[in-house]
Design a protein around this motif. Structure first.
Motif, PDB file in Angstrom:
ATOM      1  N   LEU A  26       0.854  -1.187   0.000  1.00 51.44           N
ATOM      2  CA  LEU A  26       0.000   0.000   0.000  1.00 51.44           C
ATOM      3  C   LEU A  26       0.892   1.241   0.000  1.00 51.44           C
ATOM      4  O   LEU A  26       1.843   1.324   0.775  1.00 51.44           O
ATOM      5  N   ILE A  27       0.571   2.196  -0.889  1.00 53.12           N
ATOM      6  CA  ILE A  27       1.368   3.427  -0.934  1.00 53.12           C
ATOM      7  C   ILE A  27       0.473   4.593  -0.519  1.00 53.12           C
ATOM      8  O   ILE A  27      -0.539   4.871  -1.175  1.00 53.12           O
ATOM      9  N   ARG A  28       0.810   5.230   0.582  1.00 58.33           N
ATOM     10  CA  ARG A  28       0.033   6.385   1.051  1.00 58.33           C
ATOM     11  C   ARG A  28       0.522   7.632   0.310  1.00 58.33           C
ATOM     12  O   ARG A  28       1.741   7.895   0.296  1.00 58.33           O
ATOM     13  N   PRO A  29      -0.384   8.409  -0.282  1.00 66.77           N
ATOM     14  CA  PRO A  29       0.042   9.577  -1.071  1.00 66.77           C
ATOM     15  C   PRO A  29       0.973  10.505  -0.303  1.00 66.77           C
ATOM     16  O   PRO A  29       1.912  11.066  -0.862  1.00 66.77           O
ATOM     17  N   ARG A  30       0.771  10.649   1.034  1.00 61.91           N
ATOM     18  CA  ARG A  30       1.598  11.606   1.781  1.00 61.91           C
ATOM     19  C   ARG A  30       3.071  11.185   1.827  1.00 61.91           C
ATOM     20  O   ARG A  30       3.949  12.003   2.086  1.00 61.91           O
ATOM     21  N   ALA A  31       3.338   9.882   1.575  1.00 65.86           N
ATOM     22  CA  ALA A  31       4.732   9.419   1.633  1.00 65.86           C
ATOM     23  C   ALA A  31       5.470   9.685   0.325  1.00 65.86           C
ATOM     24  O   ALA A  31       6.690   9.625   0.271  1.00 65.86           O
ATOM     25  N   LEU A  32       4.680   9.987  -0.736  1.00 64.15           N
ATOM     26  CA  LEU A  32       5.280  10.043  -2.076  1.00 64.15           C
ATOM     27  C   LEU A  32       6.353  11.127  -2.274  1.00 64.15           C
ATOM     28  O   LEU A  32       7.418  10.824  -2.805  1.00 64.15           O
ATOM     29  N   PRO A  33       6.109  12.391  -1.843  1.00 61.61           N
ATOM     30  CA  PRO A  33       7.080  13.432  -2.179  1.00 61.61           C
ATOM     31  C   PRO A  33       8.505  13.089  -1.759  1.00 61.61           C
ATOM     32  O   PRO A  33       9.444  13.281  -2.530  1.00 61.61           O
ATOM     33  N   MET A  61       9.825  10.289  -1.480  1.00 57.14           N
ATOM     34  CA  MET A  61      10.261   8.994  -1.994  1.00 57.14           C
ATOM     35  C   MET A  61      10.616   8.993  -3.468  1.00 57.14           C
ATOM     36  O   MET A  61      10.954   7.943  -4.013  1.00 57.14           O
ATOM     37  N   LEU A  62      10.517  10.162  -4.119  1.00 56.06           N
ATOM     38  CA  LEU A  62      10.577  10.133  -5.583  1.00 56.06           C
ATOM     39  C   LEU A  62      11.891   9.557  -6.116  1.00 56.06           C
ATOM     40  O   LEU A  62      11.900   8.627  -6.922  1.00 56.06           O
ATOM     41  N   GLY A  63      13.017  10.099  -5.631  1.00 55.49           N
ATOM     42  CA  GLY A  63      14.337   9.612  -6.099  1.00 55.49           C
ATOM     43  C   GLY A  63      14.512   8.142  -5.765  1.00 55.49           C
ATOM     44  O   GLY A  63      14.971   7.337  -6.600  1.00 55.49           O
ATOM     45  N   TRP A  64      14.120   7.787  -4.559  1.00 53.59           N
ATOM     46  CA  TRP A  64      14.255   6.405  -4.087  1.00 53.59           C
ATOM     47  C   TRP A  64      13.400   5.477  -4.968  1.00 53.59           C
ATOM     48  O   TRP A  64      13.852   4.400  -5.369  1.00 53.59           O
ATOM     49  N   SER A  65      12.173   5.903  -5.275  1.00 58.08           N
ATOM     50  CA  SER A  65      11.255   5.058  -6.062  1.00 58.08           C
ATOM     51  C   SER A  65      11.803   4.803  -7.466  1.00 58.08           C
ATOM     52  O   SER A  65      11.697   3.703  -8.001  1.00 58.08           O
ATOM     53  N   TRP A  66      12.379   5.861  -8.032  1.00 62.90           N
ATOM     54  CA  TRP A  66      12.954   5.712  -9.375  1.00 62.90           C
ATOM     55  C   TRP A  66      14.049   4.638  -9.339  1.00 62.90           C
ATOM     56  O   TRP A  66      14.106   3.741 -10.184  1.00 62.90           O
ATOM     57  N   ASN A  67      14.888   4.714  -8.324  1.00 66.64           N
ATOM     58  CA  ASN A  67      15.973   3.742  -8.157  1.00 66.64           C
ATOM     59  C   ASN A  67      15.407   2.334  -7.904  1.00 66.64           C
ATOM     60  O   ASN A  67      15.934   1.332  -8.399  1.00 66.64           O
ATOM     61  N   ALA A 127       2.996  -4.529   3.521  1.00 69.45           N
ATOM     62  CA  ALA A 127       3.999  -3.484   3.324  1.00 69.45           C
ATOM     63  C   ALA A 127       3.270  -2.201   2.978  1.00 69.45           C
ATOM     64  O   ALA A 127       2.369  -2.193   2.130  1.00 69.45           O
ATOM     65  N   GLU A 128       3.667  -1.138   3.646  1.00 71.31           N
ATOM     66  CA  GLU A 128       2.952   0.119   3.471  1.00 71.31           C
ATOM     67  C   GLU A 128       3.974   1.249   3.429  1.00 71.31           C
ATOM     68  O   GLU A 128       4.778   1.387   4.357  1.00 71.31           O
ATOM     69  N   PHE A 129       3.970   2.023   2.381  1.00 65.28           N
ATOM     70  CA  PHE A 129       4.809   3.207   2.331  1.00 65.28           C
ATOM     71  C   PHE A 129       3.998   4.340   2.956  1.00 65.28           C
ATOM     72  O   PHE A 129       3.051   4.846   2.343  1.00 65.28           O
ATOM     73  N   ALA A 130       4.329   4.696   4.190  1.00 72.54           N
ATOM     74  CA  ALA A 130       3.553   5.713   4.905  1.00 72.54           C
ATOM     75  C   ALA A 130       4.475   6.643   5.678  1.00 72.54           C
ATOM     76  O   ALA A 130       4.121   7.142   6.743  1.00 72.54           O
ATOM     77  N   GLY A 131       5.693   6.817   5.198  1.00 68.12           N
ATOM     78  CA  GLY A 131       6.658   7.645   5.908  1.00 68.12           C
ATOM     79  C   GLY A 131       7.010   7.011   7.247  1.00 68.12           C
ATOM     80  O   GLY A 131       7.075   5.786   7.369  1.00 68.12           O
ATOM     81  N   PHE A 132       7.209   7.866   8.257  1.00 69.30           N
ATOM     82  CA  PHE A 132       7.639   7.369   9.576  1.00 69.30           C
ATOM     83  C   PHE A 132       6.459   7.138  10.520  1.00 69.30           C
ATOM     84  O   PHE A 132       6.642   6.990  11.721  1.00 69.30           O
TER      85      PHE A 132
END
Ligand SMILES: Cc1cc2nc3c(=O)[nH]c(=O)nc-3n(C[C@H](O)[C@H](O)[C@H](O)COP(=O)(O)OP(=O)(O)OC[C@H]3O[C@@H](n4cnc5c(N)ncnc54)[C@H](O)[C@@H]3O)c2cc1C
Length: 421
Positions: A76-83, A85-91, A315-320
């Motif tokens: 699950l990817i929470r929109p608030r975590a996206l900004p 994560m951009l460089g990391w996500s590309w990698n 697994a959830e991308f939700a920042g800290f």
């Protein structure tokens, strides 16, 4: 030689132990009140060389897109975590090409295999009490296609000494009778006999106690704020406003490693990936599970730890953010009931311990450890979903590199330098 290790989780503690064994004077800085109270607290309990695959397998982008916005999705990817994560996500996506993915599988499989050897040869003789069991792990599949794909992957991993046995549903139920009620839903399973299981937090407590007995100094409830430098080399760590001097510093602060490394001018690509677990007593179960099981279809892992059962997954991308999201916890109860339907009446939610932790994840799915471009600054972080598996080997590898400059695996494969930092 005086060395500071930041973090008393699995990775910091194994590093501290092997450093002390080399004769270093070791100080551990930990912000919690004791060892293993963050990500190493209630993980899936499995040390599994069989699970060496990074999560960014080829096709991960389409899988992630299919799951987008679904509260019950494994990822699950929470929109608030996206900004952030951009460089990391590309990698992360770049590393999902087949050649890169296979190269990363190999690095992980070699480290995991080495780690299980270090556990057996160096840590088992300490007889630390942590509910260790040697029943291997059993992966179960619900479609023929899933079993087929997994068998081909297991065959690849045989090259890295990962032994396995493909089983029919009947054989699965014979190995683990607690799965008999769902045997007719299974296409089969794969048993990995060399995997190990155990309670990570109990291991941390016992190893910390052992290290203290060897003379390692622990500073609990102390926040490391900054790596202190002089003329391009490490001088120590600022801890709650007080300078702690050292010849070398190891950052093993999981997802918080990047912030500390940044104070020394380093960019460490580690992102938190939230996971959840339940720990429940098995006293009222008629048939108690014995073998750790990974249900690949439902993305859940179930691990007996003494008299308790641990269920972990998601697994959830939700920042800290470490709040317990009720829908994600509900998913785990549902998964548990699907794997052991005949015991669902014995599950007393009031007796369950619900937990969430942040896996420190690198963009290529391989831990980031060892030497950095800053003299005297070392890392042991980013082991993601494999931190328990890798801790014995990663701890020894980093300690060997610092103290002898010789390691039993090629340390460059795991160094920060692979990201150009
Ligand atoms: C749900 C779930 C299931 C998992 N299942 C498995 C499994 O079955 N097998 C497996 O191999 N792995 C598993 N993992 C992964 C594994 O648990 C982690 O990779 C591992 O615990 C990471 O250990 P660590 O020492 O890096 O981090 P941590 O245990 O988090 O330790 C880092 C420590 O650093 C401290 N710290 C941070 N910043 C500072 C600071 N500034 N000052 C002082 N102290 C600081 C923290 O308090 C913490 O104690 C799972 C993870 C999750 C979330």
């Amino acid at each position: 030689m005086r060395i500071i290790v930041v973090g008393a989780g699995l990775l910091g503690l194994t590093t501290a132990y092997f450093l002390r064994r080399h004769g270093a004077e070791v100080e551990v800085i930990e912000r919690q009140a004791g060892p293993g109270l963050e990500t190493s607290y209630a993980n899936g309990g499995m040390l599994h060389a069989s699970q060496a695959n990074p999560w960014n397998e080829p096709g991960v982008l389409w899988q992630a897109l299919r799951m987008l916005g679904r509260e019950d999705a494994a990822l699950l990817i929470r929109p608030r975590a996206l900004p952030r994560m951009l460089g990391w996500s590309w990698n992360f996506l770049r590393n999902s090409s087949l050649p890169r993915y296979l190269a990363n599988v190999e690095k992980n499989a070699r480290l995991a295999d080495y780690s299980l050897t270090v556990l057996a040869e160096h840590l088992a003789p300490l007889a630390l009490p942590f509910e260790r069991a040697d029943h291997g792990t059993l992966k179960i599949y619900r479609t023929a296609a899933e079993l087929d794909t997994a068998t081909r992957f297991a065959e690849r991993c045989r090259a890295f000494d990962v032994r396995y046995q493909v089983m029919s549903a009947v054989e699965v139920a014979a190995l683990e009778p607690a799965l008999a009620p769902v045997a007719d839903e299974l296409s089969g399973g794969i048993h990995f006999p060399d995997d190990v299981s155990g309670d990570a937090q109990r291991f941390c407590r016992a190893l910390a106690e052992h290290c203290a007995g060897l003379g390692v100094t622990f500073h609990y409830e102390c926040q490391a704020q900054e790596v202190m430098m002089h003329a391009g080399a490490v001088r120590g760590v600022m801890v709650d406003g007080e300078m702690h001097r050292a010849d070398a510093v190891v950052l093993a602060a999981a997802s918080y490693t990047p912030a500390l490394a940044a104070s020394a001018g380093l960019k460490v690509p580690v992102q938190p990936v939230k996971g959840y677990s339940l720990t429940l007593p098995m006293a009222d179960w008629r048939v108690k599970p014995r073998v750790p099981v990974i249900d690949e279809h439902y993305h859940a892992a179930v691990c007996p730890l003494g008299q308790q059962l641990r269920v972990a997954g998601t697994a959830e991308f939700a920042g800290f953010d470490t709040t317990l999201t009720p829908s994600r916890i509900r998913n785990l109860y549902d998964l548990l009931a699907r794997i052991y339907p005949s015991e669902s009446g014995a599950i007393d939610k009031r007796a369950c311990v619900e937990w969430t932790g942040l896996r420190p994840m690198s963009p290529d799915g391989v831990g980031i450890m060892g030497r950095t471009a800053v003299r005297g600054l070392y890392l042991n972080s980013g082991h993601g979903h494999l931190g328990w598996t890798m801790a014995p080997g990663a701890g020894k590898l980093v300690a060997d590199e610092i103290m002898t400059n010789r390691t039993e695996l090629a340390s460059a494969d795991y160094a920060l330098a692979r990201f150009g930092a």
